[in-house]
Scaffold this motif. Structure first.
Motif, PDB file in Angstrom:
ATOM      1  N   THR A  46      11.644 -65.225 -21.545  1.00 39.00           N
ATOM      2  CA  THR A  46      11.828 -64.154 -22.523  1.00 39.00           C
ATOM      3  C   THR A  46      12.255 -64.711 -23.874  1.00 39.00           C
ATOM      4  O   THR A  46      11.780 -64.264 -24.923  1.00 39.00           O
ATOM      5  CB  THR A  46      12.863 -63.139 -21.997  1.00 39.00           C
ATOM      6  OG1 THR A  46      12.362 -62.597 -20.782  1.00 39.00           O
ATOM      7  CG2 THR A  46      13.102 -62.020 -22.991  1.00 39.00           C
ATOM      8  N   GLN A  86      10.209 -57.093 -21.783  1.00 39.89           N
ATOM      9  CA  GLN A  86      10.630 -57.107 -20.377  1.00 39.89           C
ATOM     10  C   GLN A  86      11.430 -55.841 -20.055  1.00 39.89           C
ATOM     11  O   GLN A  86      12.186 -55.357 -20.888  1.00 39.89           O
ATOM     12  CB  GLN A  86      11.515 -58.333 -20.141  1.00 39.89           C
ATOM     13  CG  GLN A  86      11.897 -58.498 -18.681  1.00 39.89           C
ATOM     14  CD  GLN A  86      12.591 -59.826 -18.408  1.00 39.89           C
ATOM     15  OE1 GLN A  86      12.802 -60.622 -19.305  1.00 39.89           O
ATOM     16  NE2 GLN A  86      12.950 -60.041 -17.157  1.00 39.89           N
ATOM     17  N   ASP A 157       5.705 -59.420 -21.174  1.00 36.04           N
ATOM     18  CA  ASP A 157       6.833 -60.128 -20.562  1.00 36.04           C
ATOM     19  C   ASP A 157       7.134 -59.534 -19.192  1.00 36.04           C
ATOM     20  O   ASP A 157       7.655 -58.425 -19.087  1.00 36.04           O
ATOM     21  CB  ASP A 157       8.055 -60.034 -21.482  1.00 36.04           C
ATOM     22  CG  ASP A 157       9.152 -61.042 -21.098  1.00 36.04           C
ATOM     23  OD1 ASP A 157       8.950 -61.804 -20.133  1.00 36.04           O
ATOM     24  OD2 ASP A 157      10.193 -61.042 -21.768  1.00 36.04           O
ATOM     25  N   GLU A 158       6.794 -60.249 -18.167  1.00 36.10           N
ATOM     26  CA  GLU A 158       6.980 -59.823 -16.773  1.00 36.10           C
ATOM     27  C   GLU A 158       6.517 -58.387 -16.532  1.00 36.10           C
ATOM     28  O   GLU A 158       7.290 -57.530 -16.132  1.00 36.10           O
ATOM     29  CB  GLU A 158       8.456 -59.985 -16.358  1.00 36.10           C
ATOM     30  CG  GLU A 158       8.898 -61.433 -16.445  1.00 36.10           C
ATOM     31  CD  GLU A 158      10.133 -61.730 -15.615  1.00 36.10           C
ATOM     32  OE1 GLU A 158      10.416 -60.946 -14.682  1.00 36.10           O
ATOM     33  OE2 GLU A 158      10.787 -62.737 -15.888  1.00 36.10           O
TER      34      GLU A 158
HETATM   35 MG    MG Z   1      12.767 -62.690 -19.070  1.00 39.26          MG
END
Ligand code: MG
Ligand code: ATP
Lengths: 307, 366
Positions: A46, A86, A157-158
């Motif tokens: 991140t 995220q 992000d994820e």
């Molecule tokens: Mg992260």
């Protein structure tokens, strides 16, 4: 034709009051590819993504987006990127369509909202309030939100963390369709299968460093061996007879990397000669999981459990 | 500055606002309920004994006798003979008063001797209390009638002339309504700001916005437009209930507007400062409560500060809501323009300081 570098990062260091989150990271993301950063919790994914997006400032290092330096980055850059942070949650009381329209109004560049809805396969849900959507649908709306300005570069992000396998598939399909449109995608994940399924190139991050990067096949041939022979029920006190490369996983299974298919028969005949005993044997194609193990000495599950 | 983004953000907020039952309750239903409940509670609280203030300019035995016959049915209060009657009535918020003229006794004596003059008493009544006025008229008229019979047997010698009391009499609801405006603007802007800042930060919305061309200032402007708008909607509805249900006469002037806008900015600024320290969305509500509830009770919302102990009175003077409430009362009800000006100036300055600090400490990114 040589592809342009959309992102070019060199020697990126980030410290948070004494904690070194990123310890000299360098990589490039090329036009039209899915570049995936894989690593356990706290690896620095991140932090890397947010520095590239311009949310965080680096302690040192150079970051170029579309050839522009971080410090002199123009406002126009924001028109060209799309971001899904995220663990993102959007406004609870807007519908899917209203949410997309909201974000769309913030940009000069625009893409047709209904086209995004159909690309993300959200037609049935477009008038549903965001708060009433399942986790997988929320993430698909999130990916859709990152497309409202028809960006050249998309950061995810994820996007599938915490989703069940079916919902994850749905998000994967959405990402695949972006790739087909020629978007450049920077994807982070801690699921190895996700990177294997989606990514053109992978960077494995561990403790703020990139420990290996390249295409999936490069990584596997460099660090994973092509195949591995996995033995169940082998007495691990005799492990030295299997040679230097044998390793033991958390379930006490032993795996031996094999660099070419011929090696498998060599191993089998060696087992016969030495009378090696085990319950069952399996030949597996190497995967990113093993690459990660080789490069870091632990499995990603162990890392996450420790974190 | 792009107005399309600001307008979209404003409209999105409006949509989310009316879809959220909680916020609609606090900014509309709650103040209306307060107005209805407290209005009704204090409405019923009229004195059981009806008072009549009497100024006896005559001071004779006969006038004393007349007063005591009125006193059989009304509670008589004295107005000193040496003051200007009308002034005294308006200064002391007296709602019913009778003035007995100087030569009352003498004149009765003259009539008994054959003079055919008549003697006029002045009865001042508060026009807003018609039902009570009817009783007072009945008692005064009946007493005069009895006396007339005794004096001449027939002719109306003693008469009264009625005046309505010009000075306004303020009721509890007059005092309360401006404060309902004050606490509603305070709660909706404080809660709204802390809620948004905390949740949007936690949910990643602020990070997401910082990657778009939308700027922090555009965001701030649209949020303030929205909160000012909601504040005016609440204010309008509260005034409407006050006027239609409780017959309050409300002055709508520039002070009212400036105070409502300033209050929205002051409490948003306060909310922004507080949300710097609120890390978890679960604590947002209690943080907002912690700064709004004490003000609600200590800034003279439900009871006049005069009934509170002096240390609480001085404490109230550091609370922004105090100036909002006082300023709104001066502007909307008491028509006290110097008070309104002073309080408006104070709340405007508080708004400027809090809002600037709040805007500066609200960061989207590190
Ligand atoms: Mg992260
Ligand atoms: N704002 C911050 N202040 C202090 N430390 C931070 C901050 N943000 C991140 N860190 C630390 O930096 C390191 C990298 O964090 P980062 O969030 O980049 O990891 P990640 O790979 O994204 O992990 P995850 O899979 O959990 O999202 C971690 O050790 C984290 O604790």
């Amino acid at each position: 034709m040589k592809k342009k570098d959309v992102i070019k990062v060199e020697g990126l260091i980030k410290r948070y009051n004494g904690i070194t989150a990123l310890d000299g990271i360098s990589f490039k993301v090329k036009e039209g590819e899915i570049f995936s950063m894989v690593g356990p919790n706290g690896a620095g994914k991140t932090t890397t993504v947010e520095i590239c997006e311009g949310i965080k400032k680096p302690t040192s290092g150079t970051i170029q987006l579309f050839g522009e330096e971080f410090s002199t980055r123009s406002k126009g850059t924001r028109e060209k990127i799309g971001v899904l942070p995220q663990e993102f949650r959007s406004f609870e009381r807007l519908t899917v369509r209203e949410t997309l329209k909201y974000y769309s109004s913030l940009y000069k560049r625009k893409r047709d909202i209904d086209e995004i809805i159909s690309l993300m396969d959200l037609e049935d849900k477009k008038n549903e309030l965001y708060m009433n959507l399942s986790g997988g649908l929320k993430q698909r709306v999130g990916v859709g939100m990152a497309l409202v300005n028809d960006p050249e570069l998309v950061f995810l992000d994820e996007p599938t963390t915490g989703l069940d396998p079916r919902a994850r598939r749905g998000v994967w399909n959405a990402i695949k369709s972006l790739k087909e449109e020629g978007k450049t995608i920077f994807l982070t994940t801690h699921y190895m299968e996700e990177a294997e399924y989606l990514a053109d190139r992978v960077a494995i991050v561990h403790k703020g460093r990139i420990v290996g990067q390249g295409s999936l096949s490069e990584l596997i041939s460099d660090h994973g061996g092509h195949y591995s022979v996995v033995l169940r029920g082998f007495d691990i006190s005799n492990i030295e007879i299997l040679g230097e490369e044998a390793s033991v996983d958390s379930e006490q299974n032993v795996s031996i990397p094999v660099h070419d298919p011929k090696g498998i028969s060599n191993i089998l005949s060696k087992f016969m000669q030495e009378g090696v005993k085990f319950e069952s044997m399996e030949v597996k194609r190497a995967n990113l999981e093993e690459v990660f193990m080789t490069l870091t000495g632990t499995s990603i599950e162990e890392e996450e459990a420790a974190a | 500055m792009r107005s399309t983004a600001i307008i979209t953000d404003f409209l999105a907020n409006l949509r989310m606002w009316y879809r959220s039952k909680g916020t609609v309750f606090w900014s509309i239903a709650f103040p209306i309920l307060l107005m209805l409940i407290f209005g009704a509670i204090y409405q019923g609280q009229s004195d059981l004994t009806i008072s009549l203030y009497v100024q006896d300019l005559d001071g004779s035995e006969i006038s004393a006798q007349f007063i005591s016959s009125l006193g059989e049915q009304l509670k008589i209060e004295d107005i000193p003979a040496d003051v200007d009657g009308d002034e005294y009535i308006s200064e002391n918020n007296i709602r019913a008063a009778l003035i007995i003229p100087e030569d009352f006794g003498e004149a009765i004596y003259r009539v008994q001797q054959g003079s055919n003059e008549s003697i006029s008493l002045s009865l001042s009544l508060d026009p807003t209390r018609e039902s009570i006025n009817g009783i007072i008229r009945g008692v005064v008229g009946g007493t005069l009638h009895g006396w007339n019979n005794e004096i001449t047997g027939s002719r109306d010698v003693l008469i009264y002339q009625e005046k309505s009391i010009a000075a306004e009499e303020f009721k509890f609801i007059d005092f309360f309504m401006p404060a309902v405006v004050g606490i509603t603007v305070m709660t909706s802007t404080t809660y709204g700001t802390i809620f948004r800042n905390t949740k949007y930060r936690k949910w990643g919305i602020l990070r997401k916005l910082s990657t778009t061309p939308f700027t922090r200032w555009e965001y701030l402007i649209s949020k303030m437009l929205f909160m000012t708008f909601v504040s005016f909607v609440s204010t309008f509805l509260i005034i409407l209930v006050g006027v239609l249900v409780w017959d309050i006469s409300v002055t709508i002037d520039v002070y009212l507007f400036v105070i409502v806008v300033s209050a929205a900015f002051a409490f948003s600024g306060m909310g922004m400062i507080i949300s710097r320290f609120v890390k978890e969305e679960e604590t947002a509500d209690s943080a907002a409560g912690a700064i709004t509830f004490p003000q609600m009770f200590l800034a003279g919302t439900f009871f006049p500060l005069e009934v509170m102990p002096s240390y609480l009175r001085s404490f109230a003077r550091v609370l922004p809501l105090y100036y909002v409430n006082e300023g709104l009362r001066d502007a909307m009800i008491y028509q006290d323009s110097s008070g309104a000006l002073f309080n408006t100036a104070v709340i405007f300055s508080i708004a400027a300081v809090f809002f600037v600090i709040g805007a500066l400490v609200t960061k989207w990114t590190e």
